[in-house]
Motif scaffolding. Structure first.
Motif, PDB file in Angstrom:
ATOM      1  N   ILE A  18       0.844  -1.198   0.000  1.00 55.75           N
ATOM      2  CA  ILE A  18       0.000   0.000   0.000  1.00 55.75           C
ATOM      3  C   ILE A  18       0.881   1.251   0.000  1.00 55.75           C
ATOM      4  O   ILE A  18       0.655   2.193  -0.744  1.00 55.75           O
ATOM      5  N   ASP A  19       1.922   1.210   0.813  1.00 59.07           N
ATOM      6  CA  ASP A  19       2.852   2.342   0.850  1.00 59.07           C
ATOM      7  C   ASP A  19       3.540   2.543  -0.493  1.00 59.07           C
ATOM      8  O   ASP A  19       3.649   3.647  -0.988  1.00 59.07           O
ATOM      9  N   GLU A  20       4.050   1.462  -1.063  1.00 56.03           N
ATOM     10  CA  GLU A  20       5.027   1.615  -2.131  1.00 56.03           C
ATOM     11  C   GLU A  20       4.462   1.596  -3.548  1.00 56.03           C
ATOM     12  O   GLU A  20       5.159   1.968  -4.486  1.00 56.03           O
ATOM     13  N   CYS A  21       3.249   1.153  -3.753  1.00 54.29           N
ATOM     14  CA  CYS A  21       2.722   1.112  -5.128  1.00 54.29           C
ATOM     15  C   CYS A  21       2.665   2.528  -5.706  1.00 54.29           C
ATOM     16  O   CYS A  21       1.996   3.396  -5.165  1.00 54.29           O
TER      17      CYS A  21
END
Ligand code: FAD
Ligand code: SF4
Ligand code: SF4
Lengths: 72, 578
Positions: A18-21
């Motif tokens: 969720i953070d990195e997409c």
């Protein structure tokens, strides 16, 4: 088809995908503490989620998520 | 919606790619106290940088002849390059490379410890790193280590100005929808290029935001007429690696199985630079010889295994769809021009300051200092480093900027407007309309006035009729809506700029086939004037440059070549297809 599957038996809800997409495709199901694919159409098949998921829970395919017009 | 105001920022960097990250680190090193780096996604995981294949066109002083390399780059850009910036690039590149390695970016080294070099497209020599993800992971860590404050998931939607100088930016936090205000003495635009969400995974977060934001506050944009087209797998969503493929013996064939590049560029063939390669594809299409395929089926296992090490991402993707099995390519891959991109960006001086005081820019958000050399990752390295340093120097003289409530309020309303239009137009509709208008090969790859005029009218209609109705169901869609707006605006400015240049140079015009050094050693510039668009041109200061162009007019070498092949005739100063 870009990101195709999150294996819920493996997902620990760590939130890294969720953070990195870069295209903001995932959200968290707070009740089950598992990630889910919310905005599939915006996936850009970069595979960052698959590579970054510590549990190997994500599977991607490098196929187009929306039609891109051909140049000829 | 709630609002968060962050004040006291010395340097605000917009963009978490390689250029922005280096700018932020260098700003800190040069003494800026509060450096904030903001990204609409996640700094170090977004933009082109995180998806970069793994090669850097390099200059190594102990191995290369600087003067020769410099001259080659200028000549191959047909002199449309900033030779002063290119000199600075050569000065800085070795140090940036070393720092990156010190930060933990992994490069391929030979057993004797030397950096491994590899030929790629053109005559450049590349060093290899272990993919964008590894690189940007190390860079993010380095930025945090240098004391940069990173703000992720926050899309900038407006720049603030005060007395003509930049004073910060506004945007919104995507997960919460919260409005954010940044008061900053200097802003560095490192938000990448406009790739119009085309073929080429990794580029779909680079949607021209920085160009559009700067244009709105009156900054001059430059070089939007220029485009160097990459090309990619047509039917799979797989990123580049082409430097490696063609550098290791891969070749292109047309629908008749002919290795056509041998004719378009007998010397370099499939390794021809992109400004030859992609137009050659387009000409094959014009002659009815599309589709084009990249053939790698003959490569030796050790070559394929090296690809797997150096460009792991595209290789893993090819494996998933069965194009690669074990140590072999199993079939040819259909290949097409990739995204509709343009090479332009904010016009900057040698200090990387734009025409708006306090607004700096670097990386893909500025026109490359040269067609090869200072562009892509090497360009991001050297321009990012300098932009950060000069921004830090600039803020030493600045007081804390005042923020104007009224200006913020207007931008806030603009930012959230699509959320209030539940029954408006979805961003996908605007995006597809735009792509349909500008992606045919005979609009911007092979250019002619009437066709570009027609495309411009369509894009202007999209801007006038569709963009104001863009709707967003939530803050995720709000990002997509703003991206669609920015791409449409940049597309319009790109076509205006392309129409203005009446010659062939980086790009081919059928109606102006000459490279015209008498009249067109110029940058095309574009800026906002009221609600209108002002297009113009500025001379290159060639009198100051070491490599001097001949003041003559010559048929573009590729037109010359295909005239010799009998594909075209030049009649009454125009290209006619045989
Ligand atoms: C798939 C791919 C592979 C490539 N491979 C290579 C290679 O091997 N070698 C090479 O030299 N070059 C390569 N290139 C080109 C190279 O990656 C780029 O030129 C370079 O990374 C540009 O860096 P940048 O920091 O300027 O921009 P980017 O890396 O594109 O970063 C821009 C950042 O700005 C953020 N952003 C954008 N708009 C906003 C906004 N409104 N608010 C907040 N943040 C915003 C984005 O999220 C992104 O993180 C490749 C490009 C692509 C697309
Ligand atoms: S990164 Fe993997 S484990 Fe973590 S939330 Fe995403 S799918 Fe689950
Ligand atoms: S493949 Fe890339 S864009 Fe798609 S969900 Fe994964 S990280 Fe996001």
């Amino acid at each position: 088809m870009g990101v195709r599957k999150i294996d819920l038996t493996l997902c620990t809800g760590c939130g890294i995908c969720i953070d990195e997409c870069p295209m903001d495709v995932f959200r968290m199901d707070d009740e089950k503490n598992k990630a889910f694919i919310k905005y599939l159409r915006d996936c850009q098949s970069c595979f960052i989620c698959e590579r970054e998921c510590p549990e190997d829970a994500i599977y991607c395919l490098p196929t187009f998520e929306r039609r891109i017009p051909d140049p000829w | 919606m709630a609002e968060e105001v962050i004040r006291g920022i010395d340097v605000l960097v917009i963009g978490g790619g390689l250029a922005g990250t280096l700018a932020a680190i260098k700003a800190r090193e040069a003494g800026a106290r509060q450096v904030v780096q903001v990204d609409k996604a996640y700094a170090g995981r977004s933009g082109c940088s995180a998806c970069a294949a793994g090669v850097i066109s390099s200059f190594l002083p102990e191995e290369d002849d600087r003067e020769q390399m410099f001259t080659d780059m200028v000549v191959r850009a047909h002199h449309l390059c900033d030779q002063e910036r290119l000199q600075d690039h050569f000065d800085d590149f070795p140090a940036r490379l070393k720092e990156m390695e010190d930060f933990g970016v992994g490069f391929e080294r030979l057993p004797d410890g030397k950096l491994q070099r590899h030929p790629g497209r053109g005559t450049g020599k590349f060093v290899m790193f272990h993919g964008g993800l590894q690189m940007m992971g190390a860079m993010r860590k380095a930025a945090l280590g240098a004391g940069v404050k990173i703000v992720d998931k926050t899309m900038v939607t407006g720049l603030l100005t005060r007395d003509g100088a930049v004073s910060g930016a506004v945007g919104f936090h995507i997960p919460s929808g919260e409005f954010r205000v940044f008061g900053a003495k200097a802003v560095v635009v490192a938000a990448g290029r406009c790739w119009n969400k085309g073929r080429n995974p990794g580029n779909r977060s680079a949607t021209g935001d920085g160009l559009a934001l700067a244009y709105q506050v009156g900054a001059v944009l430059e070089g939007l007429d220029q485009a160097r087209w990459n090309n990619m797998a047509a039917r799979y969503d797989i990123g580049p690696g082409m430097n490696m493929y063609v550098g290791s013996g891969g070749f292109f064939v047309n629908s008749k199985g002919e290795r056509f590049m041998e004719r378009y560029h007998p010397e370099l063939k499939d390794r021809a630079p992109l400004n030859i390669l992609t137009p050659s594809f387009a000409m094959e299409a014009r002659r009815g010889n599309a589709p084009i395929f990249l053939d790698l089926t003959h490569l030796e296992p050790e070559t394929v295994l090296r690809f797997k090490r150096v460009i792991p991402m595209p290789m893993m993707m090819f494996e998933r769809v069965g194009v690669v099995a074990g140590d072999r390519f199993t079939r040819k891959v259909e290949w097409e021009p990739a995204a509709i991109q343009c090479d332009g960006g904010l016009k900057v001086n040698r200090r990387y300051e734009s025409t708006v005081p306090g607004l700096f820019a670097c990386g893909d958000a500025i026109p490359p200092g040269s067609g090869e050399g200072q562009r892509a990752l090497p360009g991001a390295m050297t321009s990012g480093g300098r932009a950060g340093r000069f921004a830090a120097e600039y803020v030493r003289e600045c007081g804390e900027p005042e923020l104007e409530r009224e200006q913020i309020q207007v931008l806030r309303e603009e930012t959230f407007a699509p959320l209030n239009r539940n029954d408006g137009i979805e961003p996908d509709q605007v995006l597809l309309s735009l792509q349909e208008a500008i992606s045919p090969y005979d609009v911007l790859i092979l250019r002619r006035e009437e066709r570009m005029e027609r495309a411009l009218r369509t894009v202007e209609e999209i801007w006038r009729d569709q963009a104001p109705l863009l709707c967003a169901y939530d803050p995720h869609y709000l990002r997509m809506a703003h991206e669609a707006r920015y791409m449409t605006l940049v597309g319009m400015l790109q076509l205006r700029s392309a129409l203005f240049r009446k010659e062939s140079r980086e790009n081919l015009r059928e109606d102006y086939p000459l490279i015209d050094n008498e009249s067109w050693l110029k940058w095309v510039t574009v800026r906002r004037e009221g609600d209108g668009v002002k297009v113009g041109a500025e001379m290159l200061p060639v009198e100051r440059y070491p490599v001097k162009p001949k003041p003559d007019k010559t048929l573009h070498p590729l037109w010359q070549r295909v005239e010799g092949m009998g594909i075209v005739k030049i009649e009454q100063g125009e290209v006619r297809w045989a």
